[in-house]
Design an enzyme around this catalytic site. Structure first.
Site, PDB file in Angstrom:
ATOM      1  CD  GLU A 181      -9.555   2.827   3.695  1.00 34.03           C
ATOM      2  OE1 GLU A 181      -9.287   3.773   4.336  1.00 34.03           O
ATOM      3  OE2 GLU A 181      -8.429   2.252   3.841  1.00 34.03           O
ATOM      4  CD  GLU A 213      -2.978  -0.820   2.349  1.00 35.80           C
ATOM      5  OE1 GLU A 213      -4.026  -1.496   2.475  1.00 35.80           O
ATOM      6  OE2 GLU A 213      -2.818   0.178   3.311  1.00 35.80           O
ATOM      7  CG  ASP A 219      -4.346   3.277   2.933  1.00 36.26           C
ATOM      8  OD1 ASP A 219      -5.741   2.831   2.766  1.00 36.26           O
ATOM      9  OD2 ASP A 219      -3.881   3.429   3.998  1.00 36.26           O
TER      10      ASP A 219
END
Length: 97
Positions: free
Chosen positions: A97, A10, A40
Site C-alpha cells: 500500500e 477484506e 488488509d
C-alpha cells in the site's frame, strides 16, 4: 450485477481473531461464493502470522508503514522479503500500500 469473482472481502487489522475456526468457515463460504479474501494492512494492529499460516488468503496487503521508505531501511527490506517469500510459497498475492 457485479460478478463475485471481482469482489474481495477484506479482514482488517482492527479485527482481533479469537475464533480461527469461525473465520475459516467464513472464508470457505465466501470462497465458495467466488469472493476473494484479503488481509488488509498486514503488519499493523491485530494482523497475525497465525492467520496467514492457518487460513491463507488470496491477498496480503502490506501496511503502508511497513513499506514506506523501504529502499533506505534494511530491516524493513528483510521483513517484507520474508513475507513475500512466505506468501509466494502459499500462493498468496502481495500488495504494497
Amino acid at each position: 450485477g457485479l460478478s463475485h469473482d471481482r469482489l474481495v472481502f477484506e479482514l482488517t487489522e482492527d479485527e482481533e481473531i479469537r475464533d480461527f475456526a469461525k473465520i475459516r468457515r467464513i472464508f470457505v463460504e465466501y470462497r465458495a461464493q467466488g469472493l476473494g479474501i484479503a488481509l488488509d494492512d498486514f503488519g499493523a494492529g491485530y494482523s497475525q502470522l497465525n492467520l496467514l499460516a492457518e487460513i491463507p488468503p488470496d491477498y496480503v496487503k502490506l501496511d503502508m508503514k511497513l513499506v514506506r521508505d523501504i529502499h533506505a531501511d534494511r530491516a524493513r527490506q528483510a521483513v517484507v522479503n520474508g513475507l513475500r517469500v512466505a506468501c509466494e510459497s502459499l500462493g498468496v498475492r502481495v500488495v504494497a500500500e
